[in-house]
Design an enzyme around this catalytic site. Structure first.
Site, PDB file in Angstrom:
ATOM      1  N   TYR A  81       6.970  -0.029 -16.694  1.00  0.00           N
ATOM      2  CA  TYR A  81       5.892  -0.787 -16.044  1.00  0.00           C
ATOM      3  C   TYR A  81       5.279  -1.783 -17.026  1.00  0.00           C
ATOM      4  CZ  TYR A  81       1.236  -1.597 -13.979  1.00  0.00           C
ATOM      5  OH  TYR A  81       0.090  -2.163 -13.482  1.00  0.00           O
ATOM      6  N   LYS A 133       5.387  -5.891 -17.010  1.00  0.00           N
ATOM      7  CA  LYS A 133       4.192  -6.739 -16.939  1.00  0.00           C
ATOM      8  C   LYS A 133       4.150  -7.730 -18.108  1.00  0.00           C
ATOM      9  CE  LYS A 133       2.169  -5.412 -13.116  1.00  0.00           C
ATOM     10  NZ  LYS A 133       1.644  -6.297 -12.076  1.00  0.00           N
ATOM     11  N   ARG A 141       5.010  -2.268   3.230  1.00  0.00           N
ATOM     12  CA  ARG A 141       4.470  -1.206   4.110  1.00  0.00           C
ATOM     13  C   ARG A 141       3.696  -1.848   5.256  1.00  0.00           C
ATOM     14  NH1 ARG A 141       0.485   2.515   1.135  1.00  0.00           N
ATOM     15  NH2 ARG A 141       0.053   0.833  -0.336  1.00  0.00           N
ATOM     16  N   ASP A 190       3.235  -7.172   2.960  1.00  0.00           N
ATOM     17  CA  ASP A 190       3.545  -5.959   2.185  1.00  0.00           C
ATOM     18  C   ASP A 190       4.848  -5.384   2.736  1.00  0.00           C
ATOM     19  OD1 ASP A 190       1.451  -3.997   0.344  1.00  0.00           O
ATOM     20  OD2 ASP A 190       3.333  -3.103   1.051  1.00  0.00           O
ATOM     21  N   GLY A 235      -2.156  -2.326  -0.659  1.00  0.00           N
ATOM     22  CA  GLY A 235      -2.460  -1.425  -1.767  1.00  0.00           C
ATOM     23  C   GLY A 235      -3.945  -1.303  -2.062  1.00  0.00           C
TER      24      GLY A 235
HETATM   25  P1  NAD Z   1      -0.817  -0.356  -5.191  1.00  0.00           P
HETATM   26  O1  NAD Z   1       0.348   0.481  -5.593  1.00  0.00           O
HETATM   27  O2  NAD Z   1      -1.943   0.301  -4.486  1.00  0.00           O
HETATM   28  O3  NAD Z   1      -0.327  -1.585  -4.295  1.00  0.00           O
HETATM   29  C1  NAD Z   1       0.882  -2.253  -4.558  1.00  0.00           C
HETATM   30  C2  NAD Z   1       1.436  -2.710  -3.217  1.00  0.00           C
HETATM   31  O4  NAD Z   1       2.707  -3.336  -3.448  1.00  0.00           O
HETATM   32  C3  NAD Z   1       1.689  -1.545  -2.244  1.00  0.00           C
HETATM   33  O5  NAD Z   1       0.972  -1.734  -1.042  1.00  0.00           O
HETATM   34  C4  NAD Z   1       3.201  -1.569  -2.024  1.00  0.00           C
HETATM   35  O6  NAD Z   1       3.587  -1.225  -0.708  1.00  0.00           O
HETATM   36  C5  NAD Z   1       3.517  -3.034  -2.344  1.00  0.00           C
HETATM   37  N1  NAD Z   1       4.937  -3.195  -2.688  1.00  0.00           N
HETATM   38  C6  NAD Z   1       5.690  -2.385  -3.476  1.00  0.00           C
HETATM   39  N2  NAD Z   1       6.959  -2.818  -3.487  1.00  0.00           N
HETATM   40  C7  NAD Z   1       7.004  -3.930  -2.707  1.00  0.00           C
HETATM   41  C8  NAD Z   1       8.044  -4.808  -2.323  1.00  0.00           C
HETATM   42  N3  NAD Z   1       9.311  -4.628  -2.730  1.00  0.00           N
HETATM   43  N4  NAD Z   1       7.743  -5.853  -1.522  1.00  0.00           N
HETATM   44  C9  NAD Z   1       6.473  -6.035  -1.068  1.00  0.00           C
HETATM   45  N5  NAD Z   1       5.442  -5.214  -1.382  1.00  0.00           N
HETATM   46  C10 NAD Z   1       5.710  -4.172  -2.189  1.00  0.00           C
HETATM   47  O7  NAD Z   1      -1.332  -1.098  -6.498  1.00  0.00           O
HETATM   48  P2  NAD Z   1      -2.751  -1.724  -6.787  1.00  0.00           P
HETATM   49  O8  NAD Z   1      -3.527  -0.712  -7.515  1.00  0.00           O
HETATM   50  O9  NAD Z   1      -3.324  -2.320  -5.556  1.00  0.00           O
HETATM   51  O10 NAD Z   1      -2.364  -2.854  -7.824  1.00  0.00           O
HETATM   52  C11 NAD Z   1      -2.157  -4.195  -7.439  1.00  0.00           C
HETATM   53  C12 NAD Z   1      -1.634  -4.962  -8.634  1.00  0.00           C
HETATM   54  O11 NAD Z   1      -2.582  -4.877  -9.698  1.00  0.00           O
HETATM   55  C13 NAD Z   1      -0.326  -4.451  -9.202  1.00  0.00           C
HETATM   56  O12 NAD Z   1       0.472  -5.536  -9.591  1.00  0.00           O
HETATM   57  C14 NAD Z   1      -0.720  -3.651 -10.407  1.00  0.00           C
HETATM   58  O13 NAD Z   1       0.276  -3.645 -11.403  1.00  0.00           O
HETATM   59  C15 NAD Z   1      -1.932  -4.404 -10.866  1.00  0.00           C
HETATM   60  N6  NAD Z   1      -2.854  -3.551 -11.609  1.00  0.00           N
HETATM   61  C16 NAD Z   1      -3.507  -2.522 -10.990  1.00  0.00           C
HETATM   62  C17 NAD Z   1      -4.363  -1.724 -11.718  1.00  0.00           C
HETATM   63  C18 NAD Z   1      -5.098  -0.564 -11.087  1.00  0.00           C
HETATM   64  O14 NAD Z   1      -5.775   0.171 -11.800  1.00  0.00           O
HETATM   65  N7  NAD Z   1      -5.012  -0.380  -9.767  1.00  0.00           N
HETATM   66  C19 NAD Z   1      -4.582  -1.978 -13.074  1.00  0.00           C
HETATM   67  C20 NAD Z   1      -3.883  -3.014 -13.669  1.00  0.00           C
HETATM   68  C21 NAD Z   1      -3.047  -3.827 -12.919  1.00  0.00           C
HETATM   69  N1  SER Z   2      -4.079   1.337 -13.649  1.00  0.00           N
HETATM   70  C1  SER Z   2      -2.685   1.056 -13.786  1.00  0.00           C
HETATM   71  C2  SER Z   2      -1.894   2.294 -13.925  1.00  0.00           C
HETATM   72  O1  SER Z   2      -2.468   3.312 -14.260  1.00  0.00           O
HETATM   73  C3  SER Z   2      -2.479   0.217 -15.004  1.00  0.00           C
HETATM   74  O2  SER Z   2      -1.958  -0.990 -14.633  1.00  0.00           O
HETATM   75  O3  SER Z   2      -0.718   2.258 -13.722  1.00  0.00           O
END
Ligand code: NAD
Ligand code: SER
Length: 320
Positions: A139, A143, A37, A35, A12
């Site tokens: 979501y 969390k 994917r 992952d 991700g």
């Molecule tokens: P993303 O969606 O880019 O990556 C999430 C990854 O999880 C993906 O590669 C997906 O294939 C994998 N995934 C989904 N279902 C799965 C499963 N059943 N088994 C294994 N893998 C699985 O998200 P991100 O932006 O990289 O976020 C990473 C983490 O950080 C998440 O937990 C998200 O909630 C948290 N987060 C992200 C943000 C943000 O702005 N990106 C903000 C707050 C929190």
């Molecule tokens: N940046 C994330 C979202 O928009 C928050 O965890 O879902």
């Protein structure tokens, strides 16, 4: 002891950047990526579905991790489209991973929480560490549950789970999808490609945001902090920079004066409207010395520089 680090959800937006940082801090051989994917990664990688316990067991048996970074999740906007799957991945999947961490005697676990744990009853400005959490999305609910499971696993079994409430994270490597804060990365990509951007949030929607290098720095700093510094095992508030789409548009326009944005808020506006505008991260600062480096202007400059290289385009010097 030789560290074996397992990053789950490594394909991700954050995982891709975290892999590079962990390789630099440890070594390519020490960092294992998993992952659901396929993952573009030169080191050891595995297919894993966290909703299937046997799939988690198989990877834990192969890797025998000493540290786990659990990033796998369904994000806020995608989460509302399939609420049952979101719960299964974000809560049940996380629970499977946590109990594997306990049983395989993992030393430290990272859990990313989010500003989506907040809701309409949370103070919107300078949101305190301990505050009402009544999120309006599945979501966000998932969390909050994840934070409670993290704290529970520490209190009950001594599992050293550490967690951050990430703001909306902005990075140049990939275009994220499924999140409410994704507009910011999309806006940069549109600007660099010379396109008008159609923004799905209203121009005045202030949200806590953070540039990827700060998010990665906070993650590693928290995981490396000595045990006695960590006073809570649910999500630490951390703050980067707070801005609205109109501020980002203006910041990009300092470098690309012709850039234009049209505002067409959609269902994601309803989600963003329930979140907060700025964060009090004094507990993280006190406990393990958190301090962000990037404000809006510095982030804009760095994002555009990297995207310029990626797309081989040229950007005029900023207008002073
Ligand atoms: P993303 O969606 O880019 O990556 C999430 C990854 O999880 C993906 O590669 C997906 O294939 C994998 N995934 C989904 N279902 C799965 C499963 N059943 N088994 C294994 N893998 C699985 O998200 P991100 O932006 O990289 O976020 C990473 C983490 O950080 C998440 O937990 C998200 O909630 C948290 N987060 C992200 C943000 C943000 O702005 N990106 C903000 C707050 C929190
Ligand atoms: N940046 C994330 C979202 O928009 C928050 O965890 O879902």
């Amino acid at each position: 002891m030789k560290e074996r680090i397992l990053v789950i959800g490594a394909a991700g937006q954050i995982g891709t950047a975290l892999l590079d940082a962990l390789i630099e801090a440890y070594s390519r051989d020490a960092v294992h990526a998993a992952d659901i994917r396929p993952i573009e990664y030169g080191g050891p990688s595995y297919r894993m579905d966290i909703t299937v316990p046997a799939s988690v067991t198989e990877v834990f048996r192969k890797v025998r991790p000493t540290q786990v970074y659990h990033l796998a999740a369904i994000l806020s906007a995608s989460g509302e489209k399939d609420i049952h799957k979101t719960w299964a991945v974000n809560v049940d999947g996380y629970r499977h991973v946590l109990f594997h961490c306990r049983d395989f005697e993992v030393k430290r676990v990272f859990y990313p929480s989010t500003i989506a744990v907040f809701g309409p009853t949370t103070p919107k400005e300078n949101t305190p560490q301990d505050t009402p959490l009544l999120p309006q999305t599945v979501y966000g609910m998932s969390k909050v549950s994840g934070e409670m499971w993290s704290q529970y696993m520490y209190a009950k079994f001594g599992l050293d789970v550490r967690s951050l409430r990430y703001p909306g994270v902005i990075g140049w490597r990939t275009i994220p999808s499924g999140g409410t804060t994704d507009y910011a990365v999309e806006m940069f990509y549109a600007a660099i490609e010379g396109k008008t951007y159609r923004c799905f949030l209203d121009r005045d929607t202030y949200l806590p945001m953070m540039y990827m290098p700060d998010a990665i720095k906070a993650t590693l700093q928290l995981m490396e902090a000595s045990t006695e510094k960590i006073t809570l095992h649910y999500g630490y508030n951390i703050s980067g920079t707070n801005f609205a789409p109109k501020d980002l548009e203006a910041s990009i326009r300092e470098f690309i004066p012709d850039f234009r944005v049209e505002y067409r808020p959609d269902y994601r506006q309803e989600i963003a409207s329930t979140w907060v505008r700025s964060i009090d991260d004094s507990v993280a600062r006190r406990d393990w010395g958190w301090k962000p480096e990037y404000d809006l202007r510095r982030m804009t400059e760095d994002m555009l520089m990297h995207l310029q290289k990626k797309f081989n385009s040229s950007i005029p010097e900023p207008i002073e």
